[in-house]
Design a protein around this motif. Structure first.
Motif, PDB file in Angstrom:
ATOM      1  N   MET A   1       0.420  -0.929  -0.252  1.00  0.00           N
ATOM      2  CA  MET A   1       0.136  -0.250  -0.001  1.00  0.00           C
ATOM      3  C   MET A   1       0.768   1.415   0.030  1.00  0.00           C
ATOM      4  SD  MET A   1      -2.938   0.979   2.898  1.00  0.00           S
ATOM      5  CE  MET A   1      -1.866   1.406   3.713  1.00  0.00           C
ATOM      6  N   ASN A   2       0.337   2.192  -0.599  1.00  0.00           N
ATOM      7  CA  ASN A   2       1.195   3.286  -0.564  1.00  0.00           C
ATOM      8  C   ASN A   2       0.264   4.265  -0.467  1.00  0.00           C
ATOM      9  OD1 ASN A   2       2.699   5.545  -2.337  1.00  0.00           O
ATOM     10  ND2 ASN A   2       4.525   4.282  -2.395  1.00  0.00           N
ATOM     11  N   ILE A   3       0.609   5.923  -0.135  1.00  0.00           N
ATOM     12  CA  ILE A   3       0.190   7.239  -0.123  1.00  0.00           C
ATOM     13  C   ILE A   3      -0.485   7.693  -0.950  1.00  0.00           C
ATOM     14  CG2 ILE A   3       1.850   7.830   0.065  1.00  0.00           C
ATOM     15  CD1 ILE A   3      -1.423   8.346   2.036  1.00  0.00           C
ATOM     16  N   GLU A   4       0.098   7.175  -2.068  1.00  0.00           N
ATOM     17  CA  GLU A   4      -0.175   7.531  -3.570  1.00  0.00           C
ATOM     18  C   GLU A   4      -1.445   7.367  -4.100  1.00  0.00           C
ATOM     19  OE1 GLU A   4       1.131  10.810  -4.782  1.00  0.00           O
ATOM     20  OE2 GLU A   4       2.226  10.608  -3.122  1.00  0.00           O
ATOM     21  N   ASP A   5      -1.642   5.693  -3.855  1.00  0.00           N
ATOM     22  CA  ASP A   5      -2.977   5.166  -4.038  1.00  0.00           C
ATOM     23  C   ASP A   5      -4.690   5.570  -4.042  1.00  0.00           C
ATOM     24  OD1 ASP A   5      -1.705   3.198  -4.825  1.00  0.00           O
ATOM     25  OD2 ASP A   5      -1.846   1.910  -3.333  1.00  0.00           O
ATOM     26  N   PHE A   6      -4.522   6.545  -2.840  1.00  0.00           N
ATOM     27  CA  PHE A   6      -4.881   7.138  -1.900  1.00  0.00           C
ATOM     28  C   PHE A   6      -5.498   8.697  -2.709  1.00  0.00           C
ATOM     29  CE2 PHE A   6      -3.810   3.887   0.509  1.00  0.00           C
ATOM     30  CZ  PHE A   6      -5.534   3.129   1.043  1.00  0.00           C
ATOM     31  N   ASP A   7      -4.987   9.098  -3.054  1.00  0.00           N
ATOM     32  CA  ASP A   7      -4.524  10.571  -4.150  1.00  0.00           C
ATOM     33  C   ASP A   7      -5.605  10.589  -5.507  1.00  0.00           C
ATOM     34  OD1 ASP A   7      -4.280  13.428  -4.290  1.00  0.00           O
ATOM     35  OD2 ASP A   7      -2.098  12.889  -5.198  1.00  0.00           O
ATOM     36  N   PHE A   8      -6.457  12.451  -5.334  1.00  0.00           N
ATOM     37  CA  PHE A   8      -6.773  13.112  -6.505  1.00  0.00           C
ATOM     38  C   PHE A   8      -7.113  13.995  -6.800  1.00  0.00           C
ATOM     39  CE2 PHE A   8      -9.786  12.493  -2.884  1.00  0.00           C
ATOM     40  CZ  PHE A   8     -10.232  12.966  -2.810  1.00  0.00           C
ATOM     41  N   ASP A   9      -7.364  14.655  -7.993  1.00  0.00           N
ATOM     42  CA  ASP A   9      -7.049  15.496  -7.973  1.00  0.00           C
ATOM     43  C   ASP A   9      -8.355  16.639  -7.399  1.00  0.00           C
ATOM     44  OD1 ASP A   9      -4.275  15.974  -9.344  1.00  0.00           O
ATOM     45  OD2 ASP A   9      -5.150  15.417 -11.158  1.00  0.00           O
ATOM     46  N   LEU A  10      -8.132  17.381  -7.011  1.00  0.00           N
ATOM     47  CA  LEU A  10      -9.922  18.050  -6.372  1.00  0.00           C
ATOM     48  C   LEU A  10      -9.458  19.627  -6.759  1.00  0.00           C
ATOM     49  CD1 LEU A  10     -12.482  18.034  -5.186  1.00  0.00           C
ATOM     50  CD2 LEU A  10     -11.140  18.915  -2.473  1.00  0.00           C
ATOM     51  N   PRO A  11     -10.979  20.330  -7.702  1.00  0.00           N
ATOM     52  CA  PRO A  11     -10.242  21.575  -8.247  1.00  0.00           C
ATOM     53  C   PRO A  11     -10.967  22.059  -6.836  1.00  0.00           C
ATOM     54  CG  PRO A  11     -12.002  20.178  -9.262  1.00  0.00           C
ATOM     55  CD  PRO A  11     -11.111  19.458  -8.872  1.00  0.00           C
ATOM     56  N   GLU A  12     -10.517  23.444  -6.940  1.00  0.00           N
ATOM     57  CA  GLU A  12     -10.319  23.986  -5.361  1.00  0.00           C
ATOM     58  C   GLU A  12     -11.720  24.708  -5.679  1.00  0.00           C
ATOM     59  OE1 GLU A  12      -8.248  27.719  -3.287  1.00  0.00           O
ATOM     60  OE2 GLU A  12      -7.134  26.852  -5.052  1.00  0.00           O
ATOM     61  N   GLU A  13     -12.612  25.119  -6.603  1.00  0.00           N
ATOM     62  CA  GLU A  13     -14.214  25.508  -6.850  1.00  0.00           C
ATOM     63  C   GLU A  13     -15.126  24.665  -5.696  1.00  0.00           C
ATOM     64  OE1 GLU A  13     -13.169  24.173 -10.684  1.00  0.00           O
ATOM     65  OE2 GLU A  13     -12.042  24.971  -9.313  1.00  0.00           O
ATOM     66  N   LEU A  14     -14.522  23.487  -5.331  1.00  0.00           N
ATOM     67  CA  LEU A  14     -15.521  22.008  -4.868  1.00  0.00           C
ATOM     68  C   LEU A  14     -15.279  22.464  -3.734  1.00  0.00           C
ATOM     69  CD1 LEU A  14     -15.174  19.413  -7.513  1.00  0.00           C
ATOM     70  CD2 LEU A  14     -17.294  21.614  -7.704  1.00  0.00           C
ATOM     71  N   ILE A  15     -14.836  22.942  -3.397  1.00  0.00           N
ATOM     72  CA  ILE A  15     -14.703  23.185  -1.871  1.00  0.00           C
ATOM     73  C   ILE A  15     -15.606  24.307  -0.832  1.00  0.00           C
ATOM     74  CG2 ILE A  15     -12.845  23.401   0.527  1.00  0.00           C
ATOM     75  CD1 ILE A  15     -10.589  22.653  -1.201  1.00  0.00           C
ATOM     76  N   ALA A  16     -16.714  23.096  -0.197  1.00  0.00           N
ATOM     77  CA  ALA A  16     -17.534  24.070  -0.077  1.00  0.00           C
ATOM     78  C   ALA A  16     -17.218  25.000   1.306  1.00  0.00           C
ATOM     79  CB  ALA A  16     -18.626  23.309   0.416  1.00  0.00           C
ATOM     80  N   GLN A  17     -17.621  26.201   1.238  1.00  0.00           N
ATOM     81  CA  GLN A  17     -17.363  27.246   1.914  1.00  0.00           C
ATOM     82  C   GLN A  17     -18.112  27.975   2.784  1.00  0.00           C
ATOM     83  OE1 GLN A  17     -14.026  28.889   1.902  1.00  0.00           O
ATOM     84  NE2 GLN A  17     -13.425  26.910   0.449  1.00  0.00           N
ATOM     85  N   THR A  18     -18.995  27.854   2.648  1.00  0.00           N
ATOM     86  CA  THR A  18     -20.600  28.146   3.227  1.00  0.00           C
ATOM     87  C   THR A  18     -21.223  26.693   3.201  1.00  0.00           C
ATOM     88  OG1 THR A  18     -21.294  28.576   1.420  1.00  0.00           O
ATOM     89  CG2 THR A  18     -20.453  30.638   2.850  1.00  0.00           C
ATOM     90  N   PRO A  19     -22.245  26.587   4.373  1.00  0.00           N
ATOM     91  CA  PRO A  19     -23.223  25.348   4.614  1.00  0.00           C
ATOM     92  C   PRO A  19     -24.517  26.004   3.757  1.00  0.00           C
ATOM     93  CG  PRO A  19     -23.386  26.881   6.641  1.00  0.00           C
ATOM     94  CD  PRO A  19     -22.490  27.457   5.792  1.00  0.00           C
ATOM     95  N   LEU A  20     -24.960  25.008   3.697  1.00  0.00           N
ATOM     96  CA  LEU A  20     -26.642  25.056   3.041  1.00  0.00           C
ATOM     97  C   LEU A  20     -27.528  25.898   3.543  1.00  0.00           C
ATOM     98  CD1 LEU A  20     -27.189  22.299  -0.111  1.00  0.00           C
ATOM     99  CD2 LEU A  20     -25.976  24.418  -0.459  1.00  0.00           C
TER     100      LEU A  20
END
Length: 342
Positions: A1-20
């Protein structure tokens, strides 16, 4: 098992800044492990997947207003402090910024002396041990002077502080919210009970170590921080009764999962009254002993939490689900959308 196995590219705009505004309006990605299919729903639909006799296990920890801003008594220099773990009485493990300015013996004043902190030790991971002095009741003083410790990836101010608490938050002591529970309303929980679904509570005070990035290539060498948990006799009996009759136990959040799996590991697969400190680190392959499914948010790349959900399913299917969520522009992290692994 390698830490890179759990990596993915996440666009910054998808990080929720405020709750619904409506907690249940969050989207819900449903992973069916048996059919290896993915559905896109909304959180208010979660009860469609539960049967009478099943059990939802919720973490009723309450987030402390644990971020403080003060000044060094000797120089007047500004200091930011984040409370992590209460060690005994008025002794706390904390993070301070700038850390190099806070040495053993440094005194820090908050609220013009309403709360004083004296550094008593410098810890290995860069934190500090401090002892507080004050008049009155500590939690009341902290509520007056402290701020809600939002994660660093949230840049917006939170207008309603209660929105970073679950509606059932009760036991004060967390440095962060058990965010999977943020999607529930009292009305949705009442509806669940009307459908014959059991609601059980555990307590795990979330420490920031849960979210600490894994800095080693081999995750098995990662050092998990300990967190305090407690399950009462009444709640343990309720959960064990569900298991005994063959119904399903669904953990709401990775913190509820880690609590139940710690107890089951230590008590031959049984859920019993227990309390203590857990540093359980769940990663593939892992044989779950307590839970049958999980409601959770979407987590940071390379985090211990992504490894935990991968252990419940498998890494390839989890990564497929995460890529689907990114394609469909789900909202990620604390104020984001939810995933149900069934």
């Amino acid at each position: 098992m390698n830490i890179e196995d759990f990596d993915f590219d996440l666009p910054e705009e998808l990080i929720a800044q405020t709750p619904l505004l409506d907690r249940t309006a969050s989207r819900l990605l449903v992973m069916d492990r048996a059919s290896r299919t993915i559905e896109h729903r909304h959180f208010k639909d979660i009860l469609d997947y539960l049967n009478a006799g099943d059990c939802l296990v919720l973490n009723n920890t309450k987030v402390l207003p644990a971020r403080l801003y003060g000044i060094k008594e000797d120089t007047g220099a500004k200091v930011e402090m984040l409370l992590l773990t209460q060690k005994q009485d008025d002794a706390w493990e904390v993070l301070v910024k700038p850390a190099k300015k806070v040495k053993v013996g440094t005194k820090i004043s908050f609220g013009q002396g309403k709360l004083m902190a004296t550094c008593t030790d410098v810890l290995e991971h860069g934190g500090r041990l401090v002892r507080f002095s004050y008049e009155g009741i500590f939690l009341e003083v902290l509520t007056e002077l402290g701020e809600m410790p939002l994660p660093p990836y949230i840049k917006e101010q939170l207008e309603d502080q209660d929105r970073y608490q679950t509606v059932y938050a009760k036991e004060e002591g967390s440095a962060a919210a058990p965010t999977a529970g943020l999607h529930f309303t009292n009305a949705l929980l009442e509806q669940a009970q009307q459908q014959g679904i059991e609601i059980a509570f555990v307590t795990l005070h979330v420490g920031l170590g849960t979210f600490r990035p894994v800095s080693v290539t081999d995750p098995e060498k990662h050092d998990m921080h300990s967190e305090f948990y407690l399950v009462t006799a009444e709640e343990a009996a309720k959960i064990q009764a569900v298991k005994n009759r063959g119904n399903r136990v669904f953990a709401v959040g990775t913190t509820s999962t880690r609590t139940l799996e710690t107890i089951a590991r230590d008590h031959e697969g049984k859920i019993v009254e227990a309390s203590g400190w857990t540093d359980i680190f769940i990663y593939p392959p892992y044989q779950f002993k307590a839970i049958d499914g999980l409601i959770t948010n979407f987590h940071l790349p390379k985090s211990t939490l992504v490894m935990l959900v991968s252990a419940l399913s498998d890494r390839d299917f989890i990564m497929e689900a995460y890529h689907a969520a990114i394609t469909e522009k789900y909202r990620f992290f604390s104020f984001g959308d939810a995933m149900f692994i069934k």
